[in-house]
Design a protein around this motif. Structure first.
Motif, PDB file in Angstrom:
ATOM      1  N   UNK A  74       0.788  -1.233   0.000  1.00 39.86           N
ATOM      2  CA  UNK A  74       0.000   0.000   0.000  1.00 39.86           C
ATOM      3  C   UNK A  74       0.817   1.278   0.000  1.00 39.86           C
ATOM      4  N   UNK A  75       1.744   1.464   0.951  1.00 34.74           N
ATOM      5  CA  UNK A  75       2.533   2.705   0.961  1.00 34.74           C
ATOM      6  C   UNK A  75       3.389   2.871  -0.296  1.00 34.74           C
ATOM      7  N   UNK A  76       3.864   1.749  -0.836  1.00 35.85           N
ATOM      8  CA  UNK A  76       4.717   1.822  -2.029  1.00 35.85           C
ATOM      9  C   UNK A  76       3.950   2.310  -3.254  1.00 35.85           C
ATOM     10  N   UNK A  77       2.701   1.887  -3.368  1.00 37.62           N
ATOM     11  CA  UNK A  77       1.924   2.251  -4.553  1.00 37.62           C
ATOM     12  C   UNK A  77       1.804   3.761  -4.726  1.00 37.62           C
ATOM     13  N   UNK A  78       1.859   4.495  -3.625  1.00 33.32           N
ATOM     14  CA  UNK A  78       1.724   5.951  -3.705  1.00 33.32           C
ATOM     15  C   UNK A  78       3.062   6.671  -3.491  1.00 33.32           C
ATOM     16  N   UNK A  79       4.149   5.907  -3.551  1.00 30.95           N
ATOM     17  CA  UNK A  79       5.484   6.498  -3.438  1.00 30.95           C
ATOM     18  C   UNK A  79       5.981   6.867  -4.841  1.00 30.95           C
ATOM     19  N   UNK A  80       6.317   8.138  -5.100  1.00 34.01           N
ATOM     20  CA  UNK A  80       6.727   8.570  -6.444  1.00 34.01           C
ATOM     21  C   UNK A  80       7.920   7.794  -6.994  1.00 34.01           C
ATOM     22  N   UNK A  81       8.886   7.482  -6.145  1.00 38.61           N
ATOM     23  CA  UNK A  81      10.065   6.742  -6.611  1.00 38.61           C
ATOM     24  C   UNK A  81       9.682   5.339  -7.064  1.00 38.61           C
ATOM     25  N   UNK A  82       8.806   4.687  -6.297  1.00 42.11           N
ATOM     26  CA  UNK A  82       8.308   3.358  -6.663  1.00 42.11           C
ATOM     27  C   UNK A  82       7.537   3.426  -7.976  1.00 42.11           C
ATOM     28  N   UNK A  83       6.673   4.426  -8.110  1.00 41.66           N
ATOM     29  CA  UNK A  83       5.892   4.581  -9.332  1.00 41.66           C
ATOM     30  C   UNK A  83       6.793   4.779 -10.548  1.00 41.66           C
ATOM     31  N   UNK A  84       7.850   5.587 -10.392  1.00 41.49           N
ATOM     32  CA  UNK A  84       8.773   5.829 -11.504  1.00 41.49           C
ATOM     33  C   UNK A  84       9.459   4.537 -11.942  1.00 41.49           C
ATOM     34  N   UNK A  85       9.858   3.725 -10.976  1.00 39.37           N
ATOM     35  CA  UNK A  85      10.528   2.455 -11.298  1.00 39.37           C
ATOM     36  C   UNK A  85       9.588   1.508 -12.026  1.00 39.37           C
ATOM     37  N   UNK A  86       8.341   1.427 -11.551  1.00 42.00           N
ATOM     38  CA  UNK A  86       7.364   0.551 -12.193  1.00 42.00           C
ATOM     39  C   UNK A  86       7.018   1.068 -13.588  1.00 42.00           C
ATOM     40  N   UNK A  87       6.866   2.375 -13.727  1.00 39.65           N
ATOM     41  CA  UNK A  87       6.560   2.964 -15.036  1.00 39.65           C
ATOM     42  C   UNK A  87       7.653   2.631 -16.038  1.00 39.65           C
ATOM     43  N   UNK A  88       8.898   2.737 -15.622  1.00 41.63           N
ATOM     44  CA  UNK A  88      10.015   2.417 -16.508  1.00 41.63           C
ATOM     45  C   UNK A  88       9.999   0.944 -16.900  1.00 41.63           C
ATOM     46  N   UNK A  89       9.693   0.079 -15.944  1.00 43.30           N
ATOM     47  CA  UNK A  89       9.656  -1.358 -16.253  1.00 43.30           C
ATOM     48  C   UNK A  89       8.554  -1.681 -17.256  1.00 43.30           C
ATOM     49  N   UNK A  90       7.425  -1.013 -17.127  1.00 37.28           N
ATOM     50  CA  UNK A  90       6.326  -1.225 -18.078  1.00 37.28           C
ATOM     51  C   UNK A  90       6.728  -0.758 -19.468  1.00 37.28           C
ATOM     52  N   UNK A  91       7.370   0.397 -19.544  1.00 39.30           N
ATOM     53  CA  UNK A  91       7.828   0.922 -20.832  1.00 39.30           C
ATOM     54  C   UNK A  91       8.829  -0.022 -21.492  1.00 39.30           C
ATOM     55  N   UNK A  92       9.740  -0.537 -20.691  1.00 39.56           N
ATOM     56  CA  UNK A  92      10.742  -1.464 -21.238  1.00 39.56           C
ATOM     57  C   UNK A  92      10.098  -2.776 -21.678  1.00 39.56           C
ATOM     58  N   UNK A  93       9.098  -3.234 -20.947  1.00 39.78           N
ATOM     59  CA  UNK A  93       8.392  -4.455 -21.332  1.00 39.78           C
ATOM     60  C   UNK A  93       7.645  -4.274 -22.643  1.00 39.78           C
TER      61      UNK A  93
END
Length: 368
Positions: A274-293
Motif C-alpha cells: 500500500x505505501x509503495x503504490x503511492x510512493x513517487x520513486x516506486x511509481x517511476x521504477x514501475x513505469x520504466x519497467x512497463x515501458x521497457x516491457x
C-alpha cells in the motif's frame, strides 16, 4: 480409363517427348478430370502451336529476369531458370525444369514480399490503449493509503510520458481524468481505433492485510506472450511477492481482439504494498519497467533511441583565442556553453558564484 490410356499412348507415338507432347499429356489428364476450361484459362499456350509456345516462354523469361533484378535489390538469391533454346524436339525434362525454376522464382518473390511486409509491420508505429481502471463514481479499492482510481491514473500517465515523442510507440487512454467509461466503452474504444495492444492498470485488494504481491492477467491465447514479458519486467521493479501470470475472464481483456493484459501492481490493502503504490520513486521504477516491457514485446528500441536523440543535439567544439586553442566548449540544442574560468583567465573578468541563489556573477575589474 482404357480410352484415356489409349489416347495417351497414341499421343506419345505421334509426338514423342516434344513440348507439344508434354502439353498434350497434361491436356489429356486434365480433360479426363473435366477441367479443360480451367486449363485453357490459366495455360492458354497449351492450345497453341510450338511457335506461339516459344514466344510465350520467351516472355516469361523476360519477366523472370526482371524478378531476378528485384530480388537482388532486396538482397535475396532467386531460383534462376536456365535459358532455353526452344524447338519442337525440346525434351519434356527440360520443360519441366524450366517451369519448376519459374515457380521457384515466383515463390521467392512472394516470400520476399511477405518478409518485407513483416519487417515494415514489425517496425511501424505501434498504437497502445492504456486503461486506468475504475474512475469517476467508481473509486476502485480504497485503503488508508489512497484510492485505486488515483494510483492507476498516475501510473499510466507516467508510462505514457516516457513514450512522448517516441518513434515507434503511440499511447492513447480510455480516460485521462476522473471519469468512468463503462467496460463496454473501453473495449469499443480499443476496437474502433484498431490499437495493437491494450493494458488495463489496477491495484489489488483483499480482506486479509497480509495478502500482497504483483500479478498479471490475460484471457486469450494471443495475449499470453505479452503478459509474460510484461510480468517479467514489472515484478523485477516492484520486488514484491511474485503471484505469477494468470488467466481470467475480465471483460476488457476477454472481449478485445488485440493482445490485452490486466496489471495488478500490488495490494492497496497491504501494509507492505500500500505505501509503495503511492510512493513517487516506486511509481517511476514501475513505469520504466512497463515501458521497457512494451518495447521488448514489440521489438522496438527504448534506451538506444533516447541516447541517439541526445547524441544528435550535443556537440563539442574548440575555443580559439588569438588563433590558439584555449578551451573546449559544448553546443547543446544550438546554444554554446563555455567554461566560466576561461572568461576569468583570458578575458580579464572576475567570477563570483552565489551558491544560495544559484547565480554565477561575471564582471570586469572595477565594476564591483
Amino acid at each position: 480409363m482404357y480410352d484415356f490410356l489409349i489416347s495417351l499412348a497414341e499421343s506419345l507415338v505421334k509426338h514423342g517427348f516434344s513440348i507439344s507432347s508434354a502439353a498434350a499429356i497434361i491436356f489429356l489428364v486434365l480433360k479426363q478430370r473435366k477441367t479443360k476450361k480451367r486449363l485453357k484459362k490459366y495455360l492458354p499456350f497449351l492450345f497453341q502451336d510450338d511457335s506461339e509456345v516459344k514466344e510465350y516462354i520467351h516472355n516469361q523469361q523476360v519477366i523472370m529476369r526482371n524478378q531476378e533484378m528485384i530480388l537482388k535489390e532486396m538482397g535475396l538469391e532467386p531460383c534462376l531458370a536456365p535459358t532455353l533454346e526452344i524447338n519442337s524436339m525440346e525434351s519434356a525434362t527440360n520443360l519441366n525444369r524450366f517451369y519448376s525454376s519459374f515457380w521457384g522464382t515466383i515463390t521467392s518473390a512472394r516470400d520476399a514480399k511477405k518478409s518485407t511486409e513483416w519487417r515494415n509491420s514489425k517496425m511501424a508505429k505501434k498504437k497502445l490503449k492504456f486503461d486506468p481502471g475504475h474512475g469517476g463514481t467508481d473509486p476502485g479499492a480504497i485503503s488508508a493509503y489512497g484510492k485505486e482510481k488515483v494510483f492507476v491514473l498516475m501510473l499510466a500517465q507516467k508510462v505514457a510520458a516516457l513514450f512522448k515523442g517516441h518513434k515507434y510507440i503511440e499511447i492513447s487512454f480510455t480516460r485521462t481524468g476522473d471519469t468512468y467509461p463503462s467496460l463496454t466503452d473501453r473495449v469499443a474504444q480499443a476496437e474502433r481505433e484498431k490499437v495493437d495492444g491494450f493494458i488495463s492498470f489496477h491495484a489489488n485488494s483483499a480482506s486479509d492485510p497480509a495478502a500482497n504481491g504483483t500479478e498479471t492477467y490475460y484471457s486469450r491465447a494471443n495475449s499470453k506472450a505479452f503478459a509474460e514479458i510484461m510480468h517479467k519486467h514489472i515484478k523485477s521493479a516492484t520486488k514484491l511477492r511474485d503471484r505469477g501470470v494468470k488467466t481470467a475472464n475480465f471483460q476488457v481483456i476477454k472481449q478485445t481482439t488485440m493482445p490485452a493484459i490486466l496489471l495488478e501492481i500490488g495490494f492497496i490493502s497491504s501494509h507492505i504494498d500500500g505505501p509503495l503504490l503511492f510512493d513517487p520513486t516506486f511509481q517511476d521504477a514501475v513505469a520504466l519497467s512497463i515501458a521497457e516491457g512494451i518495447c521488448e514485446y514489440y521489438g522496438v528500441p527504448y534506451k538506444e533511441e533516447a541516447a541517439e536523440e541526445v547524441k544528435k543535439k550535443v556537440m563539442e567544439f574548440k575555443i580559439n583565442l588569438d588563433n590558439k586553442k584555449v578551451e573546449q566548449g559544448v553546443l547543446i540544442d544550438g546554444r554554446s556553453y563555455v567554461p566560466a574560468t576561461m572568461l576569468q583567465h583570458h578575458l580579464g573578468h572576475r567570477i563570483f558564484w552565489d551558491n544560495q541563489n544559484k547565480i554565477l556573477d561575471i564582471y570586469k575589474d572595477g565594476e564591483k
